[in-house]
Design an enzyme around this catalytic site. Structure first.
Site, PDB file in Angstrom:
ATOM      1  CB  ALA A 130      -1.006   0.025   1.149  1.00 38.40           C
ATOM      2  CB  ALA A 131       4.434   2.045  -0.388  1.00 33.00           C
ATOM      3  N   GLY A 132       2.194   2.535  -2.578  1.00 32.49           N
ATOM      4  CA  GLY A 132       1.721   3.238  -3.780  1.00 32.49           C
ATOM      5  C   GLY A 132       0.383   3.929  -3.527  1.00 32.49           C
TER       6      GLY A 132
END
Ligand code: RIB
Length: 305
Positions: free
Chosen positions: A248-250
């Site tokens: 979920a960094a993106g």
């Protein structure tokens, strides 16, 4: 003015493992968490934590995961009034492995996310008159995504399009995107080559601009972010953090970018907001639980200005 998110909601079942499993291999993991995720949901939660008024259009099932995720989404101060509980499809599920380098692999079972149709598009359309930004991803049907993008486009709402997970897109799709934000893999699927550095990313960005995208933002993970539109271009180096889970960094990146755009910040600063939000998300476990808050983002940006 709000940010509208039209997208997916999952329950993520995440195992922490020394390495990603090979074909036929059984691995001993070190720990396990169950927490809400889904690219749309993560982006909505992060945008809210970063200070935006977020309205979400999506679907979950009537199962126990649906009830649990709805409660947690509401706790993020995201408006859940346009999230339907679908009687025919279960809540989306993601089965995730995260290895000791913080890298991941993800399997999704779309469930209710893939039931989004014209009725959901109509509910999203009704929110546009009060919106600044629409956030889209590809864990819901492409047709519904593009119709929602068209509605936003017609009303002057900026479309931030995350082509994740990437699929080949029709030519008309690109003309609806004010911003496209692919990572390296998604860039390869959409352009035919994988950018390894800023120079490659610039080549990919130009291809997106030729297709009609307003601004192309190529996420190179730990190598930074390249951005380009007709009047400016630049490179944002990565913020220095110690990653433990890159899931979920993106999504956090897109939320940081969208919030900054909704606040009228200049493009270079908006990309830095995205990069800082993405970096912070890698320092915590889980998808939605790892999404950053506004005060931590501002602190990181000041510390590493
Ligand atoms: O981008 C991360 C997300 O991808 C996870 O939360 C998982 O649900 C998958 O949709």
């Amino acid at each position: 003015m709000s940010i509208v998110v039209f997208g997916s909601i999952n329950m993520d079942l995440t195992a922490y493992v020394p390495k990603l499993p090979q074909l036929g291999e059984t691995l001993q993991g070190s720990s396990y968490i169950t927490a809400p995720g889904g690219k749309g949901n993560n982006q909505g939660a992060a945008a809210s934590r970063l200070g935006a008024d977020v309205k979400f259009v999506g679907r979950v099932g009537t199962d126990i995961f649906g009830d649990q995720v709805l409660k947690i989404i509401a706790e993020q101060k995201v408006d859940i009034s346009q999230i339907l509980q679908d009687n025919e499809h279960g809540t989306g599920i993601a089965v995730i492995c995260v290895d000791k380098n913080a890298d991941n692999s993800i399997i999704i079972i779309s469930g209710a996310n893939f039931a989004l149709d014209d009725s959901d598009v109509a509910r999203a359309k009704a929110l546009m008159s009060d919106a600044k930004v629409l956030m889209l991803q590809l864990e819901v049907p492409l047709d519904a995504c593009l119709k929602t993008a068209q509605a936003a486009h017609e009303q002057g709402v900026k479309v931030v399009f995350d082509p994740a997970p990437a699929i080949p897109l029709p030519a008309e799709a690109f003309k609806l995107m004010d911003f496209i934000t692919p990572n390296e893999t998604e860039t390869e699927i959409l352009t035919g080559f994988k950018p390894a550095n800023a120079e490659d990313a610039a080549r990919a960005a130009k291809l997106f601009l030729e297709k009609g995208v307003g601004t192309a933002i190529i996420k190179l993970g730990a190598k930074g972010v390249y951005y380009e539109n007709k009047s400016e271009s630049g490179f944002v180096p990565p913020y220095k953090v110690t990653p433990i889970d890159t899931v979920a960094a993106g999504d956090a990146f897109n939320a940081g970018l969208a919030v900054a755009i909704s606040e009228g910040k200049p493009l270079a600063e908006a990309v830095r907001w995205g990069a800082a939000a993405g970096a912070l998300a890698t320092t915590r476990k889980g998808a939605l639980p790892s999404m950053p808050y506004r005060d931590e983002l501002i602190k990181l940006m000041k510390e590493q200005a």
